[in-house]
Design an enzyme around this catalytic site. Structure first.
Site, mmCIF file in Angstrom:
data_model
loop_
_atom_site.group_PDB
_atom_site.id
_atom_site.type_symbol
_atom_site.label_atom_id
_atom_site.label_comp_id
_atom_site.label_asym_id
_atom_site.label_seq_id
_atom_site.Cartn_x
_atom_site.Cartn_y
_atom_site.Cartn_z
ATOM 1 N N HIS A 1 0.819 -1.205 0.000
ATOM 2 C CA HIS A 1 0.000 0.000 0.000
ATOM 3 C C HIS A 1 0.859 1.264 0.000
ATOM 4 O O HIS A 1 0.384 2.338 -0.319
ATOM 5 C CB HIS A 1 -0.894 -0.048 1.240
ATOM 6 C CG HIS A 1 -1.905 1.038 1.301
ATOM 7 N ND1 HIS A 1 -2.255 1.798 0.212
ATOM 8 C CD2 HIS A 1 -2.634 1.509 2.320
ATOM 9 C CE1 HIS A 1 -3.168 2.680 0.562
ATOM 10 N NE2 HIS A 1 -3.409 2.531 1.846
ATOM 11 N N CYS A 2 2.148 1.135 0.361
ATOM 12 C CA CYS A 2 2.930 2.352 0.620
ATOM 13 C C CYS A 2 3.876 2.746 -0.518
ATOM 14 O O CYS A 2 3.691 3.790 -1.141
ATOM 15 C CB CYS A 2 3.752 2.163 1.892
ATOM 16 S SG CYS A 2 2.720 1.888 3.327
ATOM 17 N N ILE A 3 4.889 1.910 -0.771
ATOM 18 C CA ILE A 3 5.994 2.344 -1.635
ATOM 19 C C ILE A 3 5.543 2.659 -3.074
ATOM 20 O O ILE A 3 6.000 3.636 -3.657
ATOM 21 C CB ILE A 3 7.148 1.304 -1.623
ATOM 22 C CG1 ILE A 3 7.510 0.927 -0.179
ATOM 23 C CG2 ILE A 3 8.374 1.804 -2.352
ATOM 24 C CD1 ILE A 3 8.055 2.043 0.662
#
Ligand SMILES: NC(=O)c1ccc[n+]([C@@H]2O[C@H](COP(=O)([O-])OP(=O)(O)OC[C@H]3O[C@@H](n4cnc5c(N)ncnc54)[C@H](O)[C@@H]3O)[C@@H](O)[C@H]2O)c1
Length: 452
Positions: A289-291
């Site tokens: 979900h982040c990088i």
């Protein structure tokens, strides 16, 4: 239950309630971030109420069950015994002293920030807002979101004319707002969650202090910064640093492959340098979900300042290309056996976006499966965490997990995620051809293995 009358919740009283574990804590968004956070507060004897719009999650938790693989049902039951409950009724927010928001911050189809979950949540909080409450946003987002997006909604839509505390406040007609980024690394068992320092930035110094006290009760160290925007930017810097460095090793891997060098050996050797080098590892593409998502929050915001974030764009370009490199590598490996991708049977091992976790979001495996299918391959998959791959935001695969036996029947076994449950020696022994995107077959010397 204590009646928390608005005027009695002065900053000093709130701080003391936090320190005595009497503060009631509401966590909005009970996903990968919010649920573990609720459990941490509960372990520290706080009464926690979880809020989520997903009825299934609310019911599962209230029945003492879990829907996250690494969180055992016993942990939920222990929290319940400590007063934890879940609800979708926002009216219960009036009873909370502190409210922490952990809702998703994805990108829309144009790769722009989708703040709808944050704005929906803020609209839902506003009518129940109380003087002296502390509201903390944890969702990763661009600098300015807390003060430019959340605070105006809260101020405009609350029923008592409350304002966010700026300067020194007595909390008579004010509430406190801060941003504190989540830093969890799913699957990381080397750093205890409590040992990860927690950055906090409040709209005013009291909000920073209160947020520091709140998180200080579950984390060993808190790191105050001067504003919510500084805290928002801190989180983005961390993730952009990771994204750019992964892109760098991905690009160098492509060069190493061409030069006949083993990038993994090179990284291992470079890692022996005791200063100035931190290892990052190449792979089949970014996931999670982040990088793959967060850097674009900043590049979008930067445009408002007439600024182009070229490192982010370049890293995005290189990382996005990696699944195509995997497809080309499978094609080249099959070619060595006088086979084409079209008509070949390919077994994909591991679809989670990284090792030993049950998270499929933005996983490069999904893109790789789609690319292989488009080229006419007959694709099967195995992953201990996913018996089925259905429909997500960007895919609709509807595939059922195939068992791991008879690997010899596939033209190619493609290792996309290197789960530690797999016996790689056995896999190489049984397979006709193994394409390895993660160096999972390190130390296994076989002409059947192609590392890409
Ligand atoms: N997962 C991670 O490892 C990680 C790490 C660092 C930061 N983050 C950030 O934390 C935030 C949350 O991520 P996550 O992984 O927990 O997401 P998630 O999708 O697992 O959980 C979000 C939860 O919020 C709920 N929700 C959505 N809208 C809501 C609303 N209006 N009211 C109440 N609940 C609502 C959803 O039903 C879901 O249960 C994101 O901004 C993410 O970028 C995630």
């Amino acid at each position: 239950m204590t009646n928390h009358s608005a005027v009695n919740r002065s900053p000093d009283q709130l701080k003391s309630r936090i320190q005595q574990r009497q503060a009631r804590i509401g966590i909005i968004g009970l996903g990968y971030v919010g649920l573990p956070l609720a459990l941490l507060f509960s372990e520290q004897k706080f009464a926690v109420t979880g809020f989520d719009i997903d009825q299934r999650k609310v019911e599962t938790l209230n029945q003492g069950g879990s829907y996250i693989y690494r969180i055992a049902a016993e942990e939920i039951r222990a929290a319940k015994a400590q007063g934890f409950s879940a609800t979708s009724d926002y009216a219960k927010l009036v009873e909370m002293d502190a409210v922490i928001i952990c809702v998703p911050t994805p990108l829309n189809q144009y790769h722009e920030p989708d703040l709808s979950f944050i704005t929906d949540t803020t609209h839902a909080i506003a009518p129940h807002l109380q003087a002296g409450q502390l509201i903390v946003l944890e969702s990763t987002t661009y600098p300015g979101t807390t003060e430019e997006v959340m605070v105006p909604i809260l101020e405009k839509e609350n029923k008592s004319g409350l304002k966010a505390a700026r300067g020194v406040s007595t909390a008579e007609k004010e509430f406190f707002v801060a941003f504190s980024p989540e830093r969890e690394d799913p699957g990381n068992t080397t750093v205890a969650r409590r040992d990860i320092p927690k950055v906090v930035g409040g709209v005013n110094p009291q909000a920073t202090d209160l947020a520091g006290a709140l998180y200080g009760s579950i984390f060993h160290r808190t790191v105050p910064v001067s504003s919510p925007a500084a805290a928002e930017m801190t989180k983005l810097l961390e993730n952009i640093y990771r994204c750019v460095n992964i892109a760098l090793v991905n690009e160098l891997k492509l060069l190493c492959l061409r030069m006949g060098l083993d990038i993994w050996e090179v990284i291992e050797a470079a890692s022996t340098k005791p200063f100035g080098f931190h290892p990052f590892y190449p792979g089949p593409g970014l996931g999670g979900h982040c990088i793959p998502v967060d850097p674009f929050y900043l590049s979008w915001k930067a445009k408002e300042w007439d600024f182009r974030t070229r490192f982010i764009e370049l890293a995005g370009e290189i990382n996005t290309n990696m699944p195509y490199h995997v497809l080309a590598s499978v094609g080249a490996a099959l070619n060595g056996y006088k086979k084409s991708v079209k008509g070949s049977r390919v077994m994909v091992l591991g679809v989670a976006y990284k090792r030993d976790i049950d998270d499929l979001r933005e996983s490069p495996a999904l893109t790789i499966i789609e690319l292989l299918q488009k080229e006419g391959a007959e694709v099967s998959y195995h992953d201990p965490y996913f018996p089925f791959i259905g429909k997500g935001r960007k895919y609709d695969l509807q595939m059922k997990r195939t068992e791991l036996d008879h690997l010899g029947q596939y033209d190619c076994v493609l290792i996309v995620t290197d789960h530690s449950d797999y016996d790689y020696r056995k896999i190489v022994g049984e397979a006709q051809l193994v394409v390895d995107t993660r160096n999972a077959t390190k130390g296994i010397d076989s002409p059947k293995v192609v590392r890409c």
